[in-house]
Write an enzyme that holds these catalytic residues in place. Structure first.
Site, mmCIF file in Angstrom:
data_model
loop_
_atom_site.group_PDB
_atom_site.id
_atom_site.type_symbol
_atom_site.label_atom_id
_atom_site.label_comp_id
_atom_site.label_asym_id
_atom_site.label_seq_id
_atom_site.Cartn_x
_atom_site.Cartn_y
_atom_site.Cartn_z
ATOM 1 N N ALA A 176 0.849 -1.185 0.000
ATOM 2 C CA ALA A 176 0.000 0.000 0.000
ATOM 3 C C ALA A 176 0.882 1.231 0.000
ATOM 4 O O ALA A 176 2.045 1.192 0.415
ATOM 5 C CB ALA A 176 -0.925 0.013 1.211
ATOM 6 N N GLY B 244 -1.953 2.358 -5.790
ATOM 7 C CA GLY B 244 -1.918 2.813 -7.171
ATOM 8 C C GLY B 244 -0.723 3.653 -7.526
ATOM 9 O O GLY B 244 -0.637 4.172 -8.636
ATOM 10 N N GLU C 237 -4.961 -4.684 -8.932
ATOM 11 C CA GLU C 237 -4.778 -4.956 -7.513
ATOM 12 C C GLU C 237 -6.123 -5.117 -6.806
ATOM 13 O O GLU C 237 -6.291 -5.978 -5.951
ATOM 14 C CB GLU C 237 -3.958 -3.837 -6.869
ATOM 15 C CG GLU C 237 -2.501 -3.846 -7.293
ATOM 16 C CD GLU C 237 -1.735 -2.625 -6.821
ATOM 17 O OE1 GLU C 237 -0.497 -2.652 -6.883
ATOM 18 O OE2 GLU C 237 -2.369 -1.635 -6.400
ATOM 19 N N LYS D 14 4.403 3.958 5.662
ATOM 20 C CA LYS D 14 3.056 3.899 5.077
ATOM 21 C C LYS D 14 1.945 3.978 6.116
ATOM 22 O O LYS D 14 0.769 4.057 5.760
ATOM 23 C CB LYS D 14 2.906 2.596 4.275
ATOM 24 C CG LYS D 14 4.041 2.343 3.280
ATOM 25 C CD LYS D 14 4.185 3.465 2.273
ATOM 26 C CE LYS D 14 5.362 3.272 1.340
ATOM 27 N NZ LYS D 14 5.225 2.098 0.472
#
Length: 285
Positions: free
Chosen positions: A107, A119, A127, A145
């Site tokens: 992610a 993305g 995905e 993240k």
């Protein structure tokens, strides 16, 4: 998600090694916990952390993996699967009515409720197809993240896959919704024009103010108000996917695999390799 030591105090090369080490730790722990030897259908996502997921799976040896088939989200994960000597199959070959046992993916950002932004590598549509085909979606990432709210540290924007001819109108609508300078993602350096996805689409990156969670309503902020550009995750996702010309969005939201039997976009668990060498595990509520 700050490092335990100030970023400026760590040489760039050491920072890079720390990040790679944290990805590897998270990947190996996730595979250890969630790749059950009796599983036969496994989804493999895209991105730098997934390199270590495949490495961890291959390290189990053919005694464990020979009965497993692996379904990639794109060209990168396809190459990883083949290079590791694992059995490859396209997701469109998954028989109707069957699910993947588990899917591993990374992610770009993860919030307190395990909503995701994905993305950054332009593979968000594939995905999402693979993640929603799995009984359990497992997210693997490094400490950078982990955020309290989406849009806190990932400032590049929510990736949105769009029909090229619709891009100008989509950009106009995003601005009306409060997006902060949305733009079509450019291609690789030295290549003119927009980046083109595996599906022949363009990617728009749409920054928004940090996205609220339902529990934030107590703060009195009006979420989902186009005038101030403050949105709750689910409300924004629902609005974005309804814009004509939008094919898919890089918000993974809604239910997880513990709440629904099929179609979950959120992970049941997220693993984060931390700067201190530990692995933090966040379970779905």
């Amino acid at each position: 998600m700050a490092m335990s030591t100030s970023d400026s105090a760590i040489p760039v090369e050491e920072q890079a090694k720390l990040v790679e080490s944290s990805k590897r730790l998270a990947a190996y722990q996730a595979v250890k916990d969630y790749l059950v030897p009796t599983y036969t259908r496994i989804g493999i996502g895209s991105g730098s952390t997934v390199v270590y997921v495949v490495e961890a799976i291959a390290a189990l040896g053919p005694g464990v993996t020979s009965g497993m088939t692996f379904y990639p989200t794109g060209a990168q994960s396809e190459e990883l699967i083949e290079a590791a000597g694992l059995t490859l199959q396209a997701i469109n070959k998954l028989p109707t009515g069957q699910q993947l046992d588990v899917a591993f993916d990374g992610a770009d950002e993860v919030d307190d409720d395990l909503n995701l932004i994905k993305g950054g590598g332009a593979c968000l549509w594939q995905e999402k197809i693979v993640a929603t085909a799995a009984k359990h979606f497992v997210c693997v990432a490094d400490f950078r993240k982990l955020s309290p709210r989406l849009g806190t540290s990932w400032k590049k924007g929510i990736p949105i896959e769009v029909l090229p001819m619709a891009a100008p109108r989509v950009l106009d609508e995003l601005k009306r919704m409060g997006s902060l300078n949305p733009r079509v993602r450019p291609g690789l350096p030295g290549k003119a024009g927009a980046i083109v996805t595996d599906n022949g689409m363009w990617i728009i990156d749409a920054p928004f103010a940090p996205l609220h969670l339902p529990k934030d309503s107590a703060s009195g902020v009006q979420a989902g108000n186009e005038d101030n550009g403050v949105w709750q995750v689910d409300a924004l996702a629902d609005r974005l996917i309804k814009i004509p010309g939008v094919a898919e969005i890089g918000l993974f939201y809604g239910k997880n695999g513990l709440e629904v039997t099929a179609g979950a976009q959120k992970p049941v668990v997220a693993y984060f390799g931390m700067a201190d060498g530990t692995v933090e595990k966040k379970l779905a509520a």
